[in-house]
Design a protein around this motif. Sequence first.
Motif, PDB file in Angstrom:
ATOM      1  N   ALA A  43       0.525  -1.236   0.015  1.00 50.26           N
ATOM      2  CA  ALA A  43       0.251  -0.031   0.024  1.00 50.26           C
ATOM      3  C   ALA A  43       0.998   0.702   0.742  1.00 50.26           C
ATOM      4  O   ALA A  43       0.674   2.533  -0.717  1.00 50.26           O
ATOM      5  CB  ALA A  43      -1.137   0.246   1.693  1.00 50.26           C
ATOM      6  N   ARG A  44       2.399   0.973   0.529  1.00 50.11           N
ATOM      7  CA  ARG A  44       2.920   2.204   0.686  1.00 50.11           C
ATOM      8  C   ARG A  44       4.034   2.007  -1.242  1.00 50.11           C
ATOM      9  O   ARG A  44       4.088   0.865  -0.852  1.00 50.11           O
ATOM     10  CB  ARG A  44       3.799   1.957   2.404  1.00 50.11           C
ATOM     11  N   ALA A  45       4.678   2.852  -1.441  1.00 52.21           N
ATOM     12  CA  ALA A  45       5.227   3.228  -2.058  1.00 52.21           C
ATOM     13  C   ALA A  45       6.487   3.728  -1.812  1.00 52.21           C
ATOM     14  O   ALA A  45       7.069   4.741  -1.451  1.00 52.21           O
ATOM     15  CB  ALA A  45       4.675   3.669  -3.681  1.00 52.21           C
ATOM     16  N   PHE A  46       7.544   2.412  -1.579  1.00 54.17           N
ATOM     17  CA  PHE A  46       9.192   3.364  -1.269  1.00 54.17           C
ATOM     18  C   PHE A  46      10.012   4.755  -2.538  1.00 54.17           C
ATOM     19  O   PHE A  46       9.802   3.652  -4.204  1.00 54.17           O
ATOM     20  CB  PHE A  46      10.013   2.119  -1.338  1.00 54.17           C
ATOM     21  N   LEU A  47      10.059   5.532  -2.964  1.00 54.44           N
ATOM     22  CA  LEU A  47      10.692   6.495  -4.230  1.00 54.44           C
ATOM     23  C   LEU A  47      11.829   6.902  -3.551  1.00 54.44           C
ATOM     24  O   LEU A  47      12.215   7.371  -3.297  1.00 54.44           O
ATOM     25  CB  LEU A  47       9.458   7.652  -4.282  1.00 54.44           C
ATOM     26  N   GLY A  48      12.900   6.553  -4.274  1.00 58.13           N
ATOM     27  CA  GLY A  48      13.998   6.333  -4.166  1.00 58.13           C
ATOM     28  C   GLY A  48      14.241   7.991  -5.112  1.00 58.13           C
ATOM     29  O   GLY A  48      14.670   7.923  -6.238  1.00 58.13           O
ATOM     30  N   VAL A  49      15.176   9.258  -4.317  1.00 58.53           N
ATOM     31  CA  VAL A  49      15.189   9.911  -5.486  1.00 58.53           C
ATOM     32  C   VAL A  49      16.804  10.247  -5.218  1.00 58.53           C
ATOM     33  O   VAL A  49      17.037  11.416  -6.311  1.00 58.53           O
ATOM     34  CB  VAL A  49      13.868  11.450  -3.988  1.00 58.53           C
ATOM     35  N   GLY A  60      -3.273   3.708  -7.378  1.00 55.52           N
ATOM     36  CA  GLY A  60      -3.601   3.640  -5.571  1.00 55.52           C
ATOM     37  C   GLY A  60      -2.964   3.454  -4.205  1.00 55.52           C
ATOM     38  O   GLY A  60      -3.507   3.424  -2.977  1.00 55.52           O
ATOM     39  N   GLN A  61      -1.388   3.545  -4.614  1.00 57.40           N
ATOM     40  CA  GLN A  61      -0.938   3.462  -3.216  1.00 57.40           C
ATOM     41  C   GLN A  61      -0.908   5.590  -2.614  1.00 57.40           C
ATOM     42  O   GLN A  61      -0.267   5.719  -3.435  1.00 57.40           O
ATOM     43  CB  GLN A  61       0.480   3.920  -3.455  1.00 57.40           C
ATOM     44  N   ARG A  62      -1.192   4.785  -1.165  1.00 58.48           N
ATOM     45  CA  ARG A  62      -0.979   6.654  -0.556  1.00 58.48           C
ATOM     46  C   ARG A  62      -0.462   7.356   0.333  1.00 58.48           C
ATOM     47  O   ARG A  62      -0.828   8.609   0.703  1.00 58.48           O
ATOM     48  CB  ARG A  62      -3.457   6.575  -0.183  1.00 58.48           C
ATOM     49  N   GLU A  63       0.258   6.192   0.179  1.00 56.69           N
ATOM     50  CA  GLU A  63       1.650   7.045   1.028  1.00 56.69           C
ATOM     51  C   GLU A  63       2.828   6.587   0.133  1.00 56.69           C
ATOM     52  O   GLU A  63       2.861   5.684  -0.359  1.00 56.69           O
ATOM     53  CB  GLU A  63       1.945   5.977   2.393  1.00 56.69           C
ATOM     54  N   ILE A  64       3.593   7.425  -0.066  1.00 56.08           N
ATOM     55  CA  ILE A  64       4.880   7.865  -0.405  1.00 56.08           C
ATOM     56  C   ILE A  64       6.294   7.829   0.419  1.00 56.08           C
ATOM     57  O   ILE A  64       5.905   8.712   1.345  1.00 56.08           O
ATOM     58  CB  ILE A  64       5.076   8.824  -1.842  1.00 56.08           C
ATOM     59  N   LEU A  86      -2.828   3.364   7.450  1.00 55.20           N
ATOM     60  CA  LEU A  86      -3.035   2.842   5.853  1.00 55.20           C
ATOM     61  C   LEU A  86      -3.099   1.542   5.789  1.00 55.20           C
ATOM     62  O   LEU A  86      -2.038   0.603   6.449  1.00 55.20           O
ATOM     63  CB  LEU A  86      -1.946   3.420   5.552  1.00 55.20           C
ATOM     64  N   VAL A  87      -4.027   0.809   5.736  1.00 58.16           N
ATOM     65  CA  VAL A  87      -4.328  -0.532   5.665  1.00 58.16           C
ATOM     66  C   VAL A  87      -3.653  -1.413   4.168  1.00 58.16           C
ATOM     67  O   VAL A  87      -4.163  -1.109   2.723  1.00 58.16           O
ATOM     68  CB  VAL A  87      -5.727  -1.239   5.576  1.00 58.16           C
ATOM     69  N   GLU A  88      -2.619  -2.525   5.117  1.00 60.61           N
ATOM     70  CA  GLU A  88      -1.509  -2.959   3.702  1.00 60.61           C
ATOM     71  C   GLU A  88      -2.889  -3.742   2.857  1.00 60.61           C
ATOM     72  O   GLU A  88      -4.054  -4.316   2.773  1.00 60.61           O
ATOM     73  CB  GLU A  88      -0.621  -3.844   4.680  1.00 60.61           C
ATOM     74  N   ARG A  89      -2.075  -4.302   1.968  1.00 59.80           N
ATOM     75  CA  ARG A  89      -2.685  -5.499   1.305  1.00 59.80           C
ATOM     76  C   ARG A  89      -3.006  -6.569   1.892  1.00 59.80           C
ATOM     77  O   ARG A  89      -4.268  -7.257   0.500  1.00 59.80           O
ATOM     78  CB  ARG A  89      -1.849  -6.250  -0.176  1.00 59.80           C
ATOM     79  N   ASP A  90      -2.042  -7.426   3.064  1.00 52.82           N
ATOM     80  CA  ASP A  90      -3.052  -7.769   3.576  1.00 52.82           C
ATOM     81  C   ASP A  90      -4.457  -7.651   4.110  1.00 52.82           C
ATOM     82  O   ASP A  90      -5.414  -8.854   4.586  1.00 52.82           O
ATOM     83  CB  ASP A  90      -2.436  -8.685   4.294  1.00 52.82           C
ATOM     84  N   GLY A  91      -4.996  -6.977   4.341  1.00 55.12           N
ATOM     85  CA  GLY A  91      -5.941  -6.052   5.056  1.00 55.12           C
ATOM     86  C   GLY A  91      -6.341  -5.912   6.415  1.00 55.12           C
ATOM     87  O   GLY A  91      -7.570  -5.896   6.950  1.00 55.12           O
ATOM     88  N   GLY A 128      -5.364  -1.166   1.212  1.00 56.60           N
ATOM     89  CA  GLY A 128      -5.360   0.278   0.837  1.00 56.60           C
ATOM     90  C   GLY A 128      -5.842   1.209   0.680  1.00 56.60           C
ATOM     91  O   GLY A 128      -5.669   2.583   0.482  1.00 56.60           O
ATOM     92  N   THR A 129      -6.939   1.043   2.009  1.00 57.35           N
ATOM     93  CA  THR A 129      -7.623   2.484   2.744  1.00 57.35           C
ATOM     94  C   THR A 129      -7.296   2.565   3.895  1.00 57.35           C
ATOM     95  O   THR A 129      -5.812   2.346   4.309  1.00 57.35           O
ATOM     96  CB  THR A 129      -9.424   1.759   2.745  1.00 57.35           C
ATOM     97  N   ILE A 130      -7.673   4.196   3.971  1.00 59.23           N
ATOM     98  CA  ILE A 130      -6.821   5.257   5.334  1.00 59.23           C
ATOM     99  C   ILE A 130      -7.786   5.144   6.463  1.00 59.23           C
ATOM    100  O   ILE A 130      -9.113   5.501   5.765  1.00 59.23           O
ATOM    101  CB  ILE A 130      -6.658   6.429   4.818  1.00 59.23           C
ATOM    102  N   ILE A 131      -8.275   4.239   7.272  1.00 60.11           N
ATOM    103  CA  ILE A 131      -9.121   4.349   8.031  1.00 60.11           C
ATOM    104  C   ILE A 131      -9.179   4.440   9.648  1.00 60.11           C
ATOM    105  O   ILE A 131      -7.883   4.598  10.225  1.00 60.11           O
ATOM    106  CB  ILE A 131      -9.369   2.756   8.027  1.00 60.11           C
ATOM    107  N   ASP A 132      -9.937   5.317   9.907  1.00 61.85           N
ATOM    108  CA  ASP A 132      -9.914   5.901  11.443  1.00 61.85           C
ATOM    109  C   ASP A 132      -9.313   4.541  13.018  1.00 61.85           C
ATOM    110  O   ASP A 132     -10.350   3.954  12.844  1.00 61.85           O
ATOM    111  CB  ASP A 132     -10.461   6.308  12.148  1.00 61.85           C
ATOM    112  N   VAL A 133      -8.706   4.235  13.658  1.00 60.62           N
ATOM    113  CA  VAL A 133      -8.770   3.284  14.310  1.00 60.62           C
ATOM    114  C   VAL A 133      -8.743   3.438  15.854  1.00 60.62           C
ATOM    115  O   VAL A 133      -7.819   4.661  16.173  1.00 60.62           O
ATOM    116  CB  VAL A 133      -7.865   2.380  14.040  1.00 60.62           C
ATOM    117  N   ARG A 134      -8.920   2.870  16.557  1.00 56.76           N
ATOM    118  CA  ARG A 134      -8.465   2.702  17.969  1.00 56.76           C
ATOM    119  C   ARG A 134      -7.590   1.745  18.848  1.00 56.76           C
ATOM    120  O   ARG A 134      -8.476   0.211  18.476  1.00 56.76           O
ATOM    121  CB  ARG A 134     -10.066   2.844  19.461  1.00 56.76           C
TER     122      ARG A 134
END
Length: 411
Positions: A125-131, A170-174, A360-365, A385-391
């Motif tokens: 769900a996250r993307a690593f971007l080497g710059v 659909g990757q919502r965190e970089i 941010l929920v990973e691909r395993d859910g 891949g969703t971003i949810i509120d959790v406790r």
Amino acid sequence: MSAAIAGRQEVVNFGCRLNIAEGEAVRAAARAAGGRDRIIFNSCAVTDEAVRQARQAVRRALRERPGADVVVTGCAAELEAKRFTEMGARVVRNDAKARAESYGGAAVTPGTLAYAPALSGAGHARAFLGVQTGCSHRCTFCATVLARGTARSASADAVIAAARTALDRGQREIILTGVDLASYGDDSETTLAALVEALLALPVERLRLSSLDPDRIDDALFALLTQEKRVMPHVHLSLQAGDDMVLTRMKRRHRRADAVRLVERLKTARADIAIGADLIAGFPTEDAAMFANSLALIDDCDIVFGHIFPYSPRAGTPAARMPQVGRAMARQRAAALREANGRRRHRWLDAQIGRTASMLVERDGVTGHAENFVAIRLAAAAAPGTIIDVRMTARDGDRMIATTIERDIAA
């Protein structure tokens, strides 16, 4: 170490996040080259243990897959090319590992020193971007400059294009990464802060930075880390030690008081920031008092995510010629640092119980990370891949257990 298989091609990544990101370019180049069964080891050389693991993996592949094209690239291959070729593997230079012709069987001379951004695959769900790659500072313990050369930055336009690719799939965190990330732009008259601002013009929801040299966090970057909500409250610092004499002998640019003061400023400006740090135990000449200063730094800088490893001499570095404390002592001190860091992390995690977070929920859910990088496991699965509120309801080792408060319906 991570592995990904694509048909008859296999890429095995060792080491840092930058290698993970670059591994995707290696995979694409190998696929384009085609040919017979191939396994490529994208190696690391940050410690002698990392090199040993690479050699061990190559030997196993040569033994178990006699018909395969066994290729070694990455930093260990750069530093020990002769050793790998004598084992029977083929070596591809770091600067040529993203080129398809490198996997066609003939030796390839590295091209220009220009660096293209490296984007990890769509499997997370996250993307690593080497710059950025390389380093121009030459710390006395580090072989990176020998393996990757001086600091070079990808163009901002190319980075933005890669970020758009991640967002489009659909990757919502970089996560921005590099060998010396904070030096981004030194070779092109720009800055890391300017790059972050350009990326925030995109519809990126979460942006995270990997390890930063504390000496290079300028006012503009500090403001982004503490005031921009889409920049995650998680700062990982390349501290390396907590004693001034050791820092001097390492040729670091900051001193202990600088690190403590920076963390105090960060937490004053943004109280929820979680601090991570790289620390080396058993550096040459380190005595008990010097080590005690590094041990105390864990509390003084509120380090909850420690990347701790024992010093190991790297051939060709100045530190390798200094009086050594010995590997047994280095390992013992590293264990003490990890234990102290674990205690502080667990106290911090225990304080998270009952609190809410955005995950941010990973691909395993069921797994993922909060904004402050707390690792979370959900009591019940959510949409990947969703971003949810959790406790957060309980701690399970280094991970929190959490329940969903409100689901994010956007995929």
